[in-house]
Enzyme design. Structure first.
Site, PDB file in Angstrom:
ATOM      1  N   TYR A 273      -2.321   0.261  10.408  1.00  0.00           N
ATOM      2  CA  TYR A 273      -2.506  -0.420   9.125  1.00  0.00           C
ATOM      3  C   TYR A 273      -1.225  -0.357   8.302  1.00  0.00           C
ATOM      4  CZ  TYR A 273      -3.849  -0.935   4.218  1.00  0.00           C
ATOM      5  OH  TYR A 273      -3.898  -1.304   2.894  1.00  0.00           O
TER       6      TYR A 273
ATOM      7  N   GLU B  60       0.225   3.654   1.730  1.00  0.00           N
ATOM      8  CA  GLU B  60       0.262   4.123   3.117  1.00  0.00           C
ATOM      9  C   GLU B  60       1.616   3.832   3.766  1.00  0.00           C
ATOM     10  OE1 GLU B  60      -1.980   5.775   5.074  1.00  0.00           O
ATOM     11  OE2 GLU B  60      -3.398   6.022   3.421  1.00  0.00           O
TER      12      GLU B  60
ATOM     13  N   SER C 283       0.824  -1.214   0.000  1.00  0.00           N
ATOM     14  CA  SER C 283       0.000   0.000   0.000  1.00  0.00           C
ATOM     15  C   SER C 283       0.855   1.260   0.000  1.00  0.00           C
ATOM     16  CB  SER C 283      -0.891   0.001   1.244  1.00  0.00           C
ATOM     17  OG  SER C 283      -1.495   1.258   1.448  1.00  0.00           O
TER      18      SER C 283
END
Length: 321
Positions: A151, A130, A128
């Site tokens: 996460y 992120e 990801s």
């Protein structure tokens, strides 16, 4: 010969688009779904009715390593796509340990299950954007990671687990570092779908306002249907590697609202309310991907523009009421 693919998270947004793509390519697809009294497989309904012989669903969980070994040993997939995760950033702050176990350690369990089963399958890990967190844009495969949520920290574990199994055991294991990718199949608690669902609710008289968090956050948004092709292309390469998939453009949440509301003939400023409750403890302000490597080595590029993506999602929600 018919290829066989195993997809964890097959009932999610990405899983459904990937299953669709692989079935169109003639694969036999096996999907792993968790047992739940409230499980929904609506994203797969059209595929199950059309592909009864080539689409098979099996109960499994990334928290159950022996179960994973059994599935891999029995069906002998040529390709394994790990898309399962607790993937909501805000929820990860509320359930950090669960997120770490499923999203992070779960990926390692699947890799270890493949090793124990003696699988020669090629492996794809859904990483990801992120991971980059507060690292300044643009972000590429060589940009340092700075995760800003439980996460993202879990995804970092999964990323390096994939690299480790590739380097330690010679597995054909690749990470796809995907920037934000959306669609009408996106979960309603994600901000993009929350916006388009909110527009539909206002148009249909079900709501009078839409409460959102940080409108200045910028993301590189693409269409999920484009991105699953990039996943597949990674596993067709002779040598495993890690790739960024992105559009190379960034837009703010505010811009997303402007286009979504305007498409329905509404002025977004009349309806959107900024609510501090929806701000994250640690914000990620600006994610912008550099997809040069994927474009050069995979011949991959997105085909759906930002405006097309937003209007597609609005139209879908307006149609369903």
């Amino acid at each position: 010969m018919t290829k066989t693919a195993l997809i964890t998270g097959v009932s999610g947004q990405d899983g459904s688009y990937l299953a669709e793509l692989l079935l169109d390519k003639g694969y036999e697809v096996h999907g792993v779904v968790r047992r739940s009294s409230s499980v929904t497989r609506s994203r797969l309904d059209h595929l199950q009715s059309e592909n009864l012989e080539n689409l098979h669903l099996h109960y499994g969980d990334l928290g159950d390593p022996l179960g994973l070994v059994r599935i891999i040993d029995r069906y002998g997939p040529d390709e394994v796509y790990n898309l399962a995760a607790q993937s909501h950033v805000a929820i990860s702050f509320q359930q950090p340990e669960y997120t770490g176990d499923v999203t992070g350690v779960g990926a390692m369990r699947l890799l270890e299950a493949m090793r124990v089963a003696g699988s020669q399958a090629r492996f794809y890990q859904a990483s990801s954007s992120e991971l980059y967190g507060s690292t300044p844009p643009p972000q590429s495969e060589v940009t340092p990671f700075h995760p800003r949520s439980p996460y993202a920290v879990a995804k970092l574990y999964a990323f390096w687990a994939t690299v480790n199994y590739r380097e330690s055991y010679g597995m054909h294991a690749s990470n796809g570092i995907l920037f934000n990718h959306e669609s009408p199949r996106r979960g309603e608690n994600f901000v993009t779908r929350k916006i388009t669902r909110g527009v539909a609710d206002i148009v249909h008289g079900k709501a009078t306002e839409l409460r959102l968090g940080n409108l200045d956050a910028k993301r590189d948004w693409g269409f999920a249907g484009d991105y699953v092709e990039g996943m597949w292309l990674m596993l067709q390469q002779d040598t495993p590697d890690d790739y960024v998939l992105a559009t190379g453009e960034a837009h703010s949440v505010r811009e997303f609202c402007e286009i979504a509301f305007a498409h329905a003939g509404l002025d977004w400023e009349r309806y959107v309310v900024v609510d501090p409750e929806f701000f994250r403890p640690a914000e990620v302000d600006y994610l912008l991907g550099d997809p040069t490597k994927a474009r050069t080595e995979l011949s991959w590029k997105p085909t759906t523009s930002f405006e097309q993506l937003v209007t597609m999602m609005v139209d879908a929600d307006l149609a369903t009421g």
